[in-house]
Motif scaffolding. Structure first.
Motif: not given
Length: 488
Positions: A189, A299, A301-302, A304-305, A319
């Motif tokens: 992942n 980041s 990805n981070r 978006s989290r 997302s």
């Protein structure tokens, strides 16, 4: 009576006779005025109270003031509740309370986790062309091995735990370095934190890094406290903080920020237990927050989290798909859930239903009652760990028990908070509950540590000694010999 007596004399004699009879038949305390009207005996006052006055309620038999008689006073309101509270408080303060709480809560969480792993992973296993019990069998094997480790840890003396601190730390660092070697480390992942062991088995060394930091840090702080060096901030920070940052750097090389957050929480827990000054503690915390902000900002990805906190829609490009469907699973569970195995979200809608979001499947199938039961078990485990750390006189036991409690509690809060949409998704499993042998083995060993520390308490040790069959038989025999003859 003479015949020539007048009627007036006869009436006076009758009145004197009536007064004498009234004094005989009427009680002194209950005597009242004579009735107004004529009675069966004209002029005789035979009643104890007026005919027209209100009647008194009959007194209870025996002359008591309570309903039960016997002259006992009526108990005050709330006396039963107060008595029950006192009994519960005395039972809660028994020496073996923490021992039974840790053992019972740890085993119940593990067993319930096995059931939910089996229910949540069946569809995922079928999607991978595997048997429906594929993930359950692996988790069950890890639970059996973990139970052996927990039993071993609970029977080991404290000195042996301290002796394992340095070998475990060096072995963990060596494995975490091997993760970054091409051909040995694996990426799962997007995180390079795994070592392939052959077959279906993999190992995540960073999970063992949590346990290694706790044992090594507790031993280090205990030795410095014995030498009275913790009053100096240099001895409190060095080498604890540099070694912790080295482990954090090796973890962040693989991109696993969730495990890095748990390791940071363990570090701050150890510093708090060591009595770090407020300014020193705040300075280290600010430095860690600055590094975390930079890692999140750089980041996408981070970021978006972080933006999916409290989301109610999947958002652009889906997302927030995982976070939203976790809320859907919890909302559709209701009070008592749809039934074990009847989840809808695990049919391809919710990613990672058996690992990071197993709490959402638990809420969908077991409802609010099931999720509250899981929370209560974690709360009991956390309370017992704090109690062990607070009642011991051994500094190593205090630091190690506090570190383990911080680890399990912080990881549970981060996982459940992400499922509830209150925290960003960190990718950490629910301790003792989610699928993952690499996370289950060190956590069960840590629970064994808490059990061993609870047994080391002098009062708990004496209570356990009294429960042995030989000691109990001797005690009962001594009690029987003291009884008088003829008593059964």
């Amino acid at each position: 009576m003479p015949a020539d007596e007048s009627p007036a004399a006869r009436g006076a004699g009758r009145s004197r006779a009536t007064a004498a009879i009234s004094r005989v038949f009427t009680p002194p305390l209950l005597a009242g005025p004579p009735p107004a009207g004529p009675g069966p005996l004209d002029g005789l006052a035979l009643r104890s109270r007026p005919a027209t006055g209100p009647r008194r309620p009959p007194s209870p038999r025996g002359g008591g003031t309570s309903r039960s008689g016997g002259g006992q006073p009526r108990p005050r309101r709330g006396a039963g509740v107060r008595r029950t509270y006192e009994r519960a408080r005395r039972a809660w303060d028994r020496p073996l309370t923490a021992y039974y709480l840790i053992l019972g809560a740890g085993m119940l969480i593990t067993v319930l986790g096995l059931v939910m792993v089996y229910s949540a992973s069946m569809i995922k296993a079928l999607e991978l062309a595997r048997p429906g019990t594929y993930f359950f069998r692996k988790q069950f094997l890890a639970a059996v091995i973990g139970a052996g480790l927990m039993l071993l840890a609970s029977r080991m003396p404290v000195k042996l735990h301290r002796a394992l601190a340095y070998p475990l730390l060096m072995g963990t660092v060596f494995l975490m370095v091997l993760v970054q070697v091409p051909g040995i480390g694996m990426s799962v992942n997007g995180n390079q934190n795994w070592i392939y062991l052959g077959g279906p088995f993999q190992l995540q060394p960073s999970e063992f890094g949590k346990l290694a930091l706790i044992l090594w840090g507790a031993d280090l702080l205990a030795r410095k406290q014995d030498k009275r060096l913790l009053a100096q901030w240099k001895h409190m920070l060095v080498p604890l903080v540099p070694v912790a940052f080295m482990l954090l750097g090796l973890i962040m090389l693989g991109g696993d920020m969730g495990t890095a957050i748990i390791l940071t929480a363990i570090l701050f827990g150890l510093l708090w237990l060591a009595g770090a000054p407020t300014r020193l503690f705040a300075g280290v915390l600010a430095f860690a927050c600055l590094i975390g902000f930079l890692l999140i900002k750089t980041s996408p990805n981070r970021m978006s989290r972080l933006g999916c906190i409290g989301a109610s829609e999947p958002g652009p490009g889906d997302s927030c798909w995982q976070a939203v469907h976790g809320i859907y699973a919890l909302a559709s569970g209701g009070w008592f859930g749809s039934g074990l195995g009847a989840s809808v979200e695990k049919w391809g809608q919710l990613p990672e239903p058996h690992t990071d979001f197993i709490f959402a499947i638990t809420g969908e199938e077991l409802g609010l009652a099931g999720t509250l039961s899981v929370l209560a078990l974690f709360a009991a485990l956390g309370y017992a760990g704090i109690r062990v750390a607070g009642r011991t006189e051994d500094p190593f036991v205090r630091y190690a028990a506090g570190g383990v409690t911080t680890w399990i509690t912080a990881q549970a809060v981060i996982n459940i908070g992400a499922v509830l949409g209150l925290l960003p998704i960190a990718g950490v499993p629910l301790p003792l509950f989610s699928y993952g042998g690499s996370a289950l083995l060190p956590t069960m060993f840590a629970v064994g540590l808490l059990i061993a520390f609870a047994r080391e308490d002098p009062a708990a040790r004496a209570a356990l000694a009294m429960r042995r069959p030989g000691v109990r038989w001797k005690t009962m025999r001594r009690r029987v010999m003291k009884r008088p003859s003829g008593e059964r």
